[in-house]
Scaffold this motif. Structure first.
Motif, PDB file in Angstrom:
ATOM      1  N   ARG A  80       0.860  -1.175   0.000  1.00 16.38           N
ATOM      2  CA  ARG A  80       0.000   0.000   0.000  1.00 16.38           C
ATOM      3  C   ARG A  80       0.902   1.232   0.000  1.00 16.38           C
ATOM      4  N   VAL A  81       0.682   2.145  -0.914  1.00 13.96           N
ATOM      5  CA  VAL A  81       1.576   3.305  -1.029  1.00 13.96           C
ATOM      6  C   VAL A  81       0.790   4.605  -1.199  1.00 13.96           C
ATOM      7  N   VAL A  82       1.412   5.701  -0.710  1.00 19.28           N
ATOM      8  CA  VAL A  82       0.954   7.043  -1.059  1.00 19.28           C
ATOM      9  C   VAL A  82       1.955   7.587  -2.066  1.00 19.28           C
ATOM     10  N   ILE A 154       5.697   6.242  -0.903  1.00 19.05           N
ATOM     11  CA  ILE A 154       6.070   5.793   0.439  1.00 19.05           C
ATOM     12  C   ILE A 154       5.149   4.633   0.813  1.00 19.05           C
ATOM     13  N   VAL A 155       5.757   3.544   1.289  1.00 19.46           N
ATOM     14  CA  VAL A 155       4.988   2.362   1.676  1.00 19.46           C
ATOM     15  C   VAL A 155       4.352   2.624   3.042  1.00 19.46           C
ATOM     16  N   ILE A 156       3.049   2.376   3.120  1.00 23.24           N
ATOM     17  CA  ILE A 156       2.317   2.658   4.353  1.00 23.24           C
ATOM     18  C   ILE A 156       2.157   1.365   5.167  1.00 23.24           C
ATOM     19  N   PRO A 157       2.677   1.369   6.392  1.00 24.86           N
ATOM     20  CA  PRO A 157       2.537   0.170   7.219  1.00 24.86           C
ATOM     21  C   PRO A 157       1.078  -0.030   7.635  1.00 24.86           C
ATOM     22  N   ASP A 158       0.758  -1.239   8.078  1.00 26.44           N
ATOM     23  CA  ASP A 158      -0.603  -1.491   8.566  1.00 26.44           C
ATOM     24  C   ASP A 158      -0.912  -0.569   9.731  1.00 26.44           C
ATOM     25  N   GLY A 159      -2.181  -0.335   9.966  1.00 27.18           N
ATOM     26  CA  GLY A 159      -2.555   0.443  11.144  1.00 27.18           C
ATOM     27  C   GLY A 159      -2.945   1.878  10.833  1.00 27.18           C
ATOM     28  N   PHE A 160      -2.812   2.293   9.575  1.00 29.88           N
ATOM     29  CA  PHE A 160      -3.292   3.627   9.191  1.00 29.88           C
ATOM     30  C   PHE A 160      -4.505   3.484   8.279  1.00 29.88           C
ATOM     31  N   GLU A 161      -5.510   4.304   8.507  1.00 28.70           N
ATOM     32  CA  GLU A 161      -6.616   4.389   7.540  1.00 28.70           C
ATOM     33  C   GLU A 161      -6.126   5.173   6.319  1.00 28.70           C
ATOM     34  N   GLU A 163      -7.498   7.613   4.833  1.00 26.96           N
ATOM     35  CA  GLU A 163      -7.696   9.058   4.968  1.00 26.96           C
ATOM     36  C   GLU A 163      -6.660   9.723   5.875  1.00 26.96           C
ATOM     37  N   GLN A 164      -6.066   8.941   6.789  1.00 24.76           N
ATOM     38  CA  GLN A 164      -5.046   9.509   7.671  1.00 24.76           C
ATOM     39  C   GLN A 164      -3.781   9.867   6.910  1.00 24.76           C
ATOM     40  N   VAL A 165      -3.492   9.136   5.849  1.00 24.96           N
ATOM     41  CA  VAL A 165      -2.200   9.294   5.158  1.00 24.96           C
ATOM     42  C   VAL A 165      -2.319   9.835   3.736  1.00 24.96           C
ATOM     43  N   LEU A 166      -3.541   9.871   3.193  1.00 21.38           N
ATOM     44  CA  LEU A 166      -3.736  10.283   1.796  1.00 21.38           C
ATOM     45  C   LEU A 166      -3.086  11.635   1.497  1.00 21.38           C
ATOM     46  N   PHE A 167      -3.174  12.577   2.452  1.00 22.19           N
ATOM     47  CA  PHE A 167      -2.712  13.940   2.163  1.00 22.19           C
ATOM     48  C   PHE A 167      -1.195  14.094   2.206  1.00 22.19           C
ATOM     49  N   LEU A 168      -0.495  12.984   2.531  1.00 25.23           N
ATOM     50  CA  LEU A 168       0.959  13.002   2.354  1.00 25.23           C
ATOM     51  C   LEU A 168       1.309  13.223   0.892  1.00 25.23           C
ATOM     52  N   SER A 169       0.364  12.931  -0.007  1.00 28.58           N
ATOM     53  CA  SER A 169       0.626  13.060  -1.439  1.00 28.58           C
ATOM     54  C   SER A 169       0.860  14.505  -1.853  1.00 28.58           C
ATOM     55  N   ASP A 170       0.330  15.454  -1.089  1.00 24.56           N
ATOM     56  CA  ASP A 170       0.472  16.852  -1.498  1.00 24.56           C
ATOM     57  C   ASP A 170       0.247  17.845  -0.359  1.00 24.56           C
ATOM     58  N   LEU A 344       6.798  13.232   8.249  1.00 22.12           N
ATOM     59  CA  LEU A 344       5.378  13.540   8.460  1.00 22.12           C
ATOM     60  C   LEU A 344       4.585  12.272   8.798  1.00 22.12           C
ATOM     61  N   LEU A 345       4.957  11.144   8.203  1.00 23.80           N
ATOM     62  CA  LEU A 345       4.274   9.892   8.565  1.00 23.80           C
ATOM     63  C   LEU A 345       4.503   9.594  10.048  1.00 23.80           C
ATOM     64  N   ASP A 346       5.724   9.831  10.526  1.00 28.63           N
ATOM     65  CA  ASP A 346       6.006   9.644  11.957  1.00 28.63           C
ATOM     66  C   ASP A 346       5.139  10.560  12.810  1.00 28.63           C
ATOM     67  N   ARG A 347       4.994  11.790  12.372  1.00 28.50           N
ATOM     68  CA  ARG A 347       4.199  12.745  13.155  1.00 28.50           C
ATOM     69  C   ARG A 347       2.724  12.367  13.163  1.00 28.50           C
ATOM     70  N   ILE A 348       2.256  11.763  12.070  1.00 28.84           N
ATOM     71  CA  ILE A 348       0.864  11.291  12.056  1.00 28.84           C
ATOM     72  C   ILE A 348       0.730  10.134  13.049  1.00 28.84           C
ATOM     73  N   ARG A 349       1.719   9.230  13.035  1.00 34.64           N
ATOM     74  CA  ARG A 349       1.683   8.083  13.945  1.00 34.64           C
ATOM     75  C   ARG A 349       1.680   8.553  15.396  1.00 34.64           C
ATOM     76  N   GLU A 350       2.491   9.577  15.697  1.00 37.61           N
ATOM     77  CA  GLU A 350       2.591  10.087  17.065  1.00 37.61           C
ATOM     78  C   GLU A 350       1.374  10.927  17.448  1.00 37.61           C
ATOM     79  N   GLY A 351       0.485  11.185  16.513  1.00 41.99           N
ATOM     80  CA  GLY A 351      -0.688  11.994  16.822  1.00 41.99           C
ATOM     81  C   GLY A 351      -0.408  13.486  16.901  1.00 41.99           C
ATOM     82  N   GLU A 352       0.773  13.916  16.405  1.00 45.06           N
ATOM     83  CA  GLU A 352       1.113  15.347  16.444  1.00 45.06           C
ATOM     84  C   GLU A 352       0.299  16.140  15.431  1.00 45.06           C
TER      85      GLU A 352
END
Ligand SMILES: NC(=O)c1ccc[n+]([C@@H]2O[C@H](COP(=O)([O-])OP(=O)(O)OC[C@H]3O[C@@H](n4cnc5c(N)ncnc54)[C@H](O)[C@@H]3O)[C@@H](O)[C@H]2O)c1
Ligand SMILES: [Zn+2]
Ligand SMILES: [Zn+2]
Lengths: 389, 218
Positions: A80-82, A154-161, A163-170, A344-352
């Motif tokens: 799964r990638v963004v 970027i390969v998205i690990p399991d555990g993200f919806e 919609e949580q990561v889609l906006f990493l694209s832009d 930014l993926l790390d910051r999403i994971r950390e809830g920042e």
């Protein structure tokens, strides 16, 4: 496959088009699971960016599953990638400097002639955008061919919806880079023009980077309310004169840094905007720049100007004197998306970072044209549209 | 072997606003070029030479049309030289070259002409300095009178190799000649510019970028 295609001003359609295939060794084919409509798409919808062709597939914010890979792709089927909206080779001088949107090798040579004439240099390829940036088929479709798939996605690990990561694209990296370009120092007041998705992410990023105060400017109460929720103060430019308000709210200083998250289609009926719009309508390549002019006038002496908003041509009445005499510093550019993905993926994971608060509508891809119409004309309620193929 | 991206046809550009843009841009550019050309012609004679390559200010030389272009490739000089020196590699990035046949010093080129026709060219290497310079000239049996050279220099700051290519030619008479003249004169530097950029893509990334979604039917 089904895809959203461009047919002229305010005319986008879902059509059946040929599926993409692997063309070059580093390509991958992605089956899109989520895609979004961006403010940049509205510039195409309004036909104010040159170099569009009938039948072009739109969309540059997308993610999905890898279904096919070229011999030199580093992706694997099923991942799964963004995918960043900027296409970058990873090998040239510019990619090496992490200036990914300036990549020398991703814009096909036969597309570069006009870009060179217009900008002096050609720029990187972008998905689903003008032929000035390659005319690459975009992601508002069931499948996308992703060139240089060993560099961008970027390969998205399991555990993200999705919609949580889609906006990493832009728009998330764009808001982030906008704040980074404002070079925020502790105690700074930062003013942000435009509370669309880019402005909202810029506000969130500026506060995270330590801005003491962020002042957000727009006309839509719905969007201004989202800015307030993030912790910004607001100015509604339909009821308050922006320049005066900013001076008073910053103790007579003017903001230390300003961010133009509006771009070439600034709204309103200020005299300069009316003139800009006339020129834009008759197609002489003039951008509407009220927000940018206002930002240059408002920013304090020696302040920083960050321009994530997109401009495609020439701007009249640019207050160059204010820039020079006040000793300002300007940073701009299409976002170097790849530079920010991991952090930014790390910051999403950390809830920042909250990445889903702005999504107002979710539609099937088949209803994309309705999404465009509303995102364009009902901006108060339609803040961000996610499409599902 | 020199097939590539056919998904986007140039002719498609002539629709709607993109065309307008071209007209506006090239119109303005042409006006500017004409004005500058006149001014420079008037004043060049009294001026001492500067450091720019001659082909930048002069597109004709003794009956030859001249065009040149420099590109920086982020690869070592010996590698870029070696790739170019093997002329059979050239169709990979030269759009109009159908095939290349090398026998000793002589090279036979088959070049795509108008309406599916073909132009043949025979060149002889005039000078070949390893990792530095290659120049060639057409033999008397060729359809085109042409000479060319390519130089390889280390780029400053470890940026790789500066490749500077120059072509001079006298278009022949007849229909083919008129076509060639037109093709070259329309956009003198465009062909060379595109080819050097393709070479750069190929050497830096191993592929030539295309926005076509489908493989060309070989
Ligand atoms: N640099 C990049 O890489 C990049 C990436 C994505 C988007 N963008 C650009 O960023 C800009 C914003 O994108 P978005 O998705 O948020 O678009 P959007 O259209 O949703 O938002 C723009 C907002 O600006 C407001 N606005 C208009 N005129 C204004 C004015 N005079 N003063 C204050 N606010 C005003 C509008 O009301 C709207 O809310 C666009 O130009 C887009 O193309 C740039
Ligand atoms: Zn976008
Ligand atoms: Zn690159």
């Amino acid at each position: 496959m089904r895809a959203l295609t461009w047919h002229g001003k305010h005319d986008v359609r879902i059509e059946t088009v040929p599926d993409p295939e692997i063309v070059n060794p580093r390509d991958a084919i992605i089956e899109v699971t989520a895609t979004a409509i961006c403010g940049s798409d509205l510039h195409l919808y309004d036909a104010v960016i040159p170099g569009m062709q009938r039948g072009d597939i739109l969309g540059h914010e997308f993610m999905g599953r890898v279904v096919d890979t070229g011999a030199k792709s580093t992706l694997k089927k099923g991942q799964r990638v963004v995918v960043p909206f900027t296409i970058s080779c990873g090998k040239c001088f510019f990619c090496d400097k992490q200036l990914f949107s300036a990549c020398d090798n991703s814009n096909p040579v036969e597309k570069q002639d006009v870009t060179e004439a217009l900008y002096g240099h050609s720029v990187s390829g972008l998905f689903g955008y003008s032929h000035l940036t390659g005319g690459y088929p975009g992601g508002q479709a069931e499948y996308v061919r992703v060139p240089f798939s060993n560099v961008g996605p970027i390969v998205i690990p399991d555990g993200f919806e999705d919609e949580q990561v889609l906006f990493l694209s832009d728009i998330l990296p764009t808001g982030w880079m906008a704040a980074e370009n404002a070079e925020i120092e502790p105690g700074d007041t930062v003013a942000v023009w435009g509370c669309g998705p880019v402005g909202l992410f810029a506000i969130q990023s500026a506060l995270l980077m330590g801005a003491a105060r962020v002042i957000a400017i727009d006309e839509y109460p719905g969007r201004l309310a989202l800015a307030r929720k993030l912790g910004a103060d607001t100015i509604d430019f339909k009821q308050t004169p922006v320049l005066e308000a900013l001076m008073e709210m910053s103790g007579g200083f003017g903001p230390d840094a300003v961010i133009d998250a509006v771009g070439m289609e600034s709204h309103g009926f200020a005299p300069d905007t009316v003139m800009d719009n006339i020129k834009q309508t008759v197609g002489v390549g003039a951008d509407s720049g009220h927000a940018l002019r206002e930002a240059l006038m408002a920013v304090r002496k020696g302040g920083r100007v960050s321009i994530p908003g997109v401009y495609g041509g020439f701007l009249d009445k640019f207050p160059l004197g204010a820039l020079m005499e006040k000793g300002l510093q300007i940073k701009s550019g299409q976002t170097h998306v790849q530079r920010y993905l991991k952090d930014l993926l790390d910051r999403i994971r950390e809830g920042e970072l909250d990445t889903t608060f702005m999504i107002s509508h979710r539609l099937p891809l088949e209803e994309a044209a309705e999404g465009y119409h509303n995102f364009r004309y009902n901006q108060n309620d339609w803040t961000k549209v996610v499409l599902k193929p | 072997m020199a097939h590539r991206n056919t998904g986007y046809h140039e002719g498609d550009d002539t629709r709607g606003s993109p065309e307008m843009w071209r007209v506006v841009l090239f119109g303005a550019a042409a006006g500017g070029v004409y004005y500058l050309a006149r001014r420079t012609r008037q004043s060049r004679r009294q001026r001492p030479a500067d450091s720019a390559p001659q082909y930048v200010r002069q597109h004709r030389s003794g009956g030859y049309a001249v065009t040149g272009r420099t590109v920086t490739i982020a690869r070592p000089r010996n590698e870029v030289y070696a790739f170019w020196r093997d002329f059979t590699n050239l169709p990979a990035f030269m759009e109009n070259v159908r095939s290349v046949d090398v026998t000793g010093d002589l090279t036979r080129w088959v070049i795509a002409g108008p309406a599916g026709s073909e132009v043949t060219l025979e060149t002889r290497i005039v000078e070949d300095r390893e990792n530095d310079h290659i120049s060639w000239r057409s033999t008397s049996g060729s359809d085109i009178d042409t000479q060319g050279s390519v130089s390889f220099r280390d780029a400053p700051g470890g940026r790789g190799t500066e490749v500077e290519a120059q072509i001079a030619y006298v278009p022949p008479g007849g229909a083919v000649g008129r076509w060639i003249a037109k093709a070259f004169q329309k956009e003198p530097a465009m062909q060379g510019r595109r080819e050097l950029k393709r070479l750069k893509m190929l050497m830096e990334t191993g592929e030539i970028a295309t926005s076509s979604n489908r493989r060309p039917n070989a």
